[in-house]
Write a protein that holds these residues in place. Structure first.
Motif, PDB file in Angstrom:
ATOM      1  N   GLU A 165       4.854   2.184  -5.250  1.00  0.00           N
ATOM      2  CA  GLU A 165       5.190   1.232  -4.187  1.00  0.00           C
ATOM      3  C   GLU A 165       4.631  -0.127  -4.564  1.00  0.00           C
ATOM      4  N   SER A 166       5.314  -1.167  -4.116  1.00  0.00           N
ATOM      5  CA  SER A 166       4.793  -2.506  -4.326  1.00  0.00           C
ATOM      6  C   SER A 166       4.600  -3.216  -2.991  1.00  0.00           C
ATOM      7  N   THR A 205       1.835  -6.818  -6.141  1.00  0.00           N
ATOM      8  CA  THR A 205       1.377  -5.830  -7.116  1.00  0.00           C
ATOM      9  C   THR A 205       2.076  -4.499  -6.898  1.00  0.00           C
ATOM     10  N   THR A 206       2.064  -3.701  -7.940  1.00  0.00           N
ATOM     11  CA  THR A 206       2.587  -2.331  -7.871  1.00  0.00           C
ATOM     12  C   THR A 206       1.409  -1.370  -7.817  1.00  0.00           C
TER      13      THR A 206
END
Lengths: 768, 768
Positions: free
Chosen positions: B471-472, B610-611
């Protein structure tokens, strides 16, 4: 190379097929309609208002008058916010005005289920006024004893002034006046006047607003989503983060939508109906009277020059008519005199004075080229008059005086990094057959007379160092290896989206076709951008895109290195990951994207976002050449041939650049020959605020526009580029003025060059 | 601390005031309407179709039949894409089907100006079929000689299977069969059957699609914007980046919208009308028949246990009825048997077999808790039956067998990091007055009989290591110092947006009120997210938010350090930059934001993205206790008291957590007592596919739901949290089954526990 290619406009297919979505296309079902009640005096006060009958109209939901609105003064100029209070724009606006400052000022608003009910109610509102004297010119408004238009301010109707003189040290003179008094120099004096004209974008300002919980969304046809967010917050006295602006495609702006117009009122109105959506679209008449227009500026120029045409000293006193509200304040008139300083800079001395005054005309604000067309009107008229006086070729006089590489403005430090102005002039002269025509057109008589004329300009890129230049950009990898590009800067019809895609592709190493631009700005999610103005988008936003593209590229290559053997040296070329030593593709962007998204070992959604602050500026250059016929008896001018030649640095997209130039030339032709907002001396009312009475040229009135470029590679432009958005609209008017001079020997000082004016002058001169 | 506060739901004001915008609210004016023509056979082929009359209906724009659509087989399961072809979902779908596999299958579509015209045309399409035998149960479909429902596949109607046996090494037995044959153990055999039930979300699946240039936008009520993007791309055979999905608020999903439903067809239809907007909303009847439902699973359980109730060996053979299309394939049945393995894991041996078969019922897919309610139905029935057999208290039998901290699943490695299951059971037993009631309810006679029952569950968080967990998230500073939070994960009514805001606030050091969540997902701009399923949002997305929050915080502090003296030590507390040594605020976030945006020296638009990839999993636990009355003559069950007690780790928002549990309990009560999709044996047609005939409980049918938590602090949860979205819907049915056993002594094996079924069994048992 993606830069320099005539890539098809990314928005073209949707715009020609009708799929492109504008504010109108997004209005939700059941949206309420707002209409504004306008004053029928040019200056005075609303004493009382009776809405009893209006409220009875079926379908009326709510009526708000100037007595009901909060009193948070707010500015409307599309300038970046300044944390320095003394540099903030003048906050002289209110949502609705008890103090009426222009004919048609906003004094109440009706929200209704439909337009018919709203208009009916507007007509039933009864208003009692107390009238004050009104002023249509700065000279009247600034006269001793004039009634203050903004009595809360201590400025006696003078919005602002800027007076600058170059340093006399080492010149051998004490003052600039001494230079003018020196008998060895020829003297020039000219009193020029420009007209108040309107942008006439196709789409009138249009917005609708609604609430979600305590946040207000405004969907608007604006050039300034983020600045509009801020101004709506200021106007309503709510946190700026509680405002969301969405900007769809817009049908032109040209600087009018560089002001925050009815968005604050529309936002306020939705709060008055529990957050239901409310739409406020202005009519064409309201657009003329209640939005913005180009300043009428009075320009008094003086020059001292030698017998070779070399300028020795110059002086400009510019006085701008600003209308009822400050809008951009003195900034436009200041830009006008700055342009005067920069175009022929190498003088013993020069002095400029810029004054902007409140009047009771409709408000004047930003319009394409921001004061420079007015400057060029005066200074380029002057140059031809001097040439005539000296019996010289106007081109030769100019070439003796134009700025050269290395010139730096003594006041703002703006430098000439590159210039191909001399080559532009040469190319234009060749195309128009200057020497041949000048020879042919000597000593004409008869009713139809021919003339050639030309004029030049310089123009900066963005607003540095006058104000903040900051833009952000973001790139997001798609699952198929294409990418999204999202910027705060906006497409307003000028082709920015396409140029941005090309720039991003160039920076990353992808193909332009694989970059999907997110055209709509939504301040909730889009990176910050100041907006579309000052020909800054390819320059400042271009810088942000270059920077984010490099970052995105680094992240792609970083991930590629995870997938490939240790010792490869990688590059991205045409969307392929290339081993530079093998000189061939080792991984497609699609494969890289698939792995990056879905790797069970290391999943990364490749994205990049960054801010870019521009701390440079640079001047672009160019010229217009025209060949015309003048009908002496009718006073009409027929443009036979016209060309613009531009040095705009490196051209991003030649075909689109040419289209941009065509639009600017057309706009300037209208201002040259027919456009002028005319106010009634008795009432202060605009007499021709519609597209029937206001004489905007159509395509049927237009000659074929020729456009040429001399490319330079500007070291400060992110891709060698300089500005091109506004400059095309600067020089057609003075070039025509000078061609009339060539054809008839008659000097004109006032715009527009309408048949009425020409005939009057020809009669004065005994030519007809 | 923002975590653990009962912050008001961020979407509550808009949802209660009607301002929240769902797909319906976004349909553009002039949108065309699509209606689907459904088959009137359960299995066979469309031989021919005659649309002549249909095309004559005024308002009909286009008719597309199963002979006109492209043949890109595509999957529909809301699973993250796998780069490993063998792990990809079964691509057995087409946009429209010539081979009819379910009654009501999609065979043509009409696009019209309005619904009336579309429906009229649908009725005028003439269809000629060739019929084939149809199967309503896996047993029929898997029988020798059955006609293949997907003849293109080589699977004889078996979609998939998973057979797992624990290692026998060191057990003293060679095979699990030997354990069962060992005479020292008691034996249990049970044949359980669950019913096919439907999600019955308030909002039926709804979407509309339009084109901009060559890209297709689909606005849809989906749990999976990014997966839908991919599947639409697959279905139409176009690059995934050319698809844009927008997900507004949605009126429930519960797993049905974890399949890609009509989005691909809708996307295809807009391409057939030049990109004009086309809307496809399913009726309630279509939702029942043509979307998804919960699998009817046949569960054969065996257990060997000692006289103390300690389980020695267990076996489950689960056979799932999947209906006409693969959807989630064997994943749900596999999850069912995994749940069986994990709930009482400490056996000498256990074996599980999961089989999923095509049938001609309407397709079964994901529904809240994904196979675990079916598992609990069997295993929790078994535990009570064993307790009864041994004359033991069912709680004691369970406490002897439940999993303890440190347990690790031998097949997928999932671990019990924390468990408060024993405390949950204790708390539930106390609340229901277990011992007292068990004593009171002994040896009842008469028509109304009372019973208490209970059941337990465990449930994992997300899909790791079965599939990808990634998920980001993104945060953007607003000009007023508040922040936007944007995630790929979606609010589907469960309260995710509010939990996300709390998590972001916690991670940064801001107040939850100062975080504005971007609720709508737009795949063009939103960070990547897999979607709302598998109770993964607070766990996986929570991880992404924690990570992005830390990054955002770092960037804020970095900029704060630029503005403040060198030697300060800074922290962010309640949205203030605090000097930790002075213990007081030195800069407000608003002032920091203003400077960061507008500084002439250093302008930065503070953003972070960010991931986060999750490579852990953890089990949550809980139980249901019920106290019921059974009316022997009417076969009705009245739930007097019911409670759920959950160990979901750290609770993010107690009030919302409780609401989540209430919804789950209600859903499980319906499945327990009344819900069942009934198919006509003669035609294969669903007989009760509407909310009149399908017996969904209403609030009038519901008892007061009691919910309690025992908090643990899970080391793998981003904020100590474990899953809570699905687990509340697992145990009410077996708890009621066990309460009926307590009240009447009668064992039930089939769902639902309807009056019909109860009366039949009571008659069989001679009780009435």
């Amino acid at each position: 190379m993606e830069i320099g290619r005539s890539v098809r406009r990314v928005d073209a297919p949707d715009k020609v097929s009708g799929k492109a979505r504008y504010t109108e296309d997004l209005v939700p079902a059941g949206c309420l309609v707002a209409k504004v009640k306008h004053a029928t005096i040019a200056h005075g006060y609303v004493v009382s208002m009776d809405t009893t009958e209006a409220e009875k109209v079926p379908g009326v939901v709510k009526i708000v008058t100037c007595f009901d609105v909060p009193k948070h003064g707010f500015p409307t100029a599309g300038h970046p916010w300044s944390v320095d209070k003394s540099h903030q724009d003048i906050a002289d606006r209110n949502l609705l005005n008890q103090h009426v400052r222009i004919y048609n000022d906003d004094i109440a608003a009706v929200i209704a289920e439909n337009t018919v009910a709203a208009e009916k109610a507007i007509n039933l509102i009864k208003v009692e006024y107390k009238e004050l004297p009104f002023y249509l010119t700065p000279q009247e408004a600034l006269a001793e004893g004039a009634v203050p238009i903004h009595p809360e301010r201590q400025d006696n109707n003078l919005i602002g002034s800027l007076c600058l003189k170059t340093d006399m040290a080492g010149t051998g003179y004490e003052t600039i006046e001494e230079v003018f008094e020196d008998e060895k120099w020829h003297q020039y004096t000219g009193h020029y006047q420009t007209a108040q004209v309107q942008h006439c974008h196709i789409e009138n300002p249009d917005c609708f607003a609604y609430m979600e919980h305590d946040r207000i969304t405004v969907v608007s046809s604006t050039q300034l989503p983020h600045i509009t967010r801020r101004v709506v917050g200021q106007a309503l006295g709510i946190p700026w983060g509680n405002v969301r602006i969405i900007k769809p495609y817009i049908g032109g702006g040209f600087g009018n939508k560089q002001d925050v117009l009815y968005e604050p009122l529309c936002a306020f109105l939705t709060t008055q109906v529990g957050g239901r959506p409310v739409r406020l679209i202005t009519t064409r008449e309201e657009t003329f009277q209640n939005t913005r227009s180009r300043h009428a500026i009075t320009l008094d120029v003086n020059a001292a020059y030698d017998e070779t045409g070399r300028l020795q000293a110059r002086k400009l006193i510019a006085v701008a008519n600003n209308g009822g509200y400050a809008s951009h304040g003195n900034a436009i008139c200041a830009n006008c005199v700055t342009g005067f300083r920069q175009i022929y800079p190498d003088n013993i001395a020069n002095a400029t004075e810029a004054y902007t005054a409140y009047t009771n005309r409709s408000t004047q604000g930003a319009m394409r080229a921001y004061g420079i067309p007015q400057c060029a009107w005066a200074v380029e008229g002057m140059m031809d008059d001097i040439a005539l006086e000296l019996g010289m070729d106007p081109i030769d006089v100019r070439l003796r005086n134009i700025s050269r590489e290395g010139y730096q403005d003594p006041f703002n430090g703006i430098q000439v990094h590159t210039t191909a102005l001399a080559e532009c002039i040469k190319k234009g002269a060749e195309w128009i057959e200057w020497d041949k025509k000048r020879e042919e057109y000597k000593n004409q008589t008869g009713n139809i007379r021919h003339g050639v004329g030309m004029a030049i300009f310089s123009y900066k890129a963005g607003v540095y160092p006058i104000a903040l230049e900051t833009e952000s950009a973001r790139m997001i990898m798609n699952q198929d290896g294409t990418a999204q590009l999202q910027v705060g800067a906006v497409e307003i019809g000028q082709g920015a989206d396409t140029a941005f895609c090309q720039m991003a592709a160039e920076a990353v190493g992808m193909k332009t076709e694989d970059i999907h631009i997110v055209s709509f700005q939504d301040t909730d999610v889009v990176p910050y951008g100041s907006g579309a103005y000052a020909s800054r988008q390819t320059y400042t936003t271009g810088g942000a895109i270059r920077k984010v593209g490099k970052l995105f590229r680094e992240r792609i290559l970083e991930y590629a290195h995870e997938l490939l053997p240790n010792n490869v040296e990688l590059d991205i070329i045409d969307g392929q990951i290339v081993d530079t030593r093998l000189g061939k593709s080792v991984l497609s962007m699609a494969d890289l994207a698939e792995t990056a998204f879905y790797s069970l070992e290391h999943s990364v959604h490749i994205m990049a976002e960054t801010t870019h602050q521009t701390k440079t500026n640079t001047l672009c250059f160019g010229c217009t050449f025209v060949d015309i016929d003048v009908d002496m008896a009718l006073g009409t001018v027929q443009v036979n041939r016209i060309c613009n030649v531009h040095d705009a640095g490196k051209i991003i997209n030649p075909q689109m650049a040419e289209a941009q130039v065509h639009g600017g030339m057309s706009m300037c032709l209208g201002a040259a020959l027919s456009e002028e907002m005319v106010f009634d001396e008795k009432t202060g009312r605009l007499l021709n605020g519609n597209l029937l009475d206001y004489k905007l040229p159509t395509s049927m009135d237009s000659p074929e526009f020729k456009c040429m470029f001399i490319e330079t590679n500007d070291p400060t432009g992110p891709f060698g580029n300089k500005s091109l958005g506004e400059p095309p609209t600067i020089t057609a008017a003075p070039a025509i003025r000078n061609a009339i001079l060539n054809a008839t020997g008659v000097k004109f000082f006032d715009l527009p060059l309408s048949p009425q004016r020409l005939v009057e002058r020809f009669l004065e001169e005994g030519l007809i």
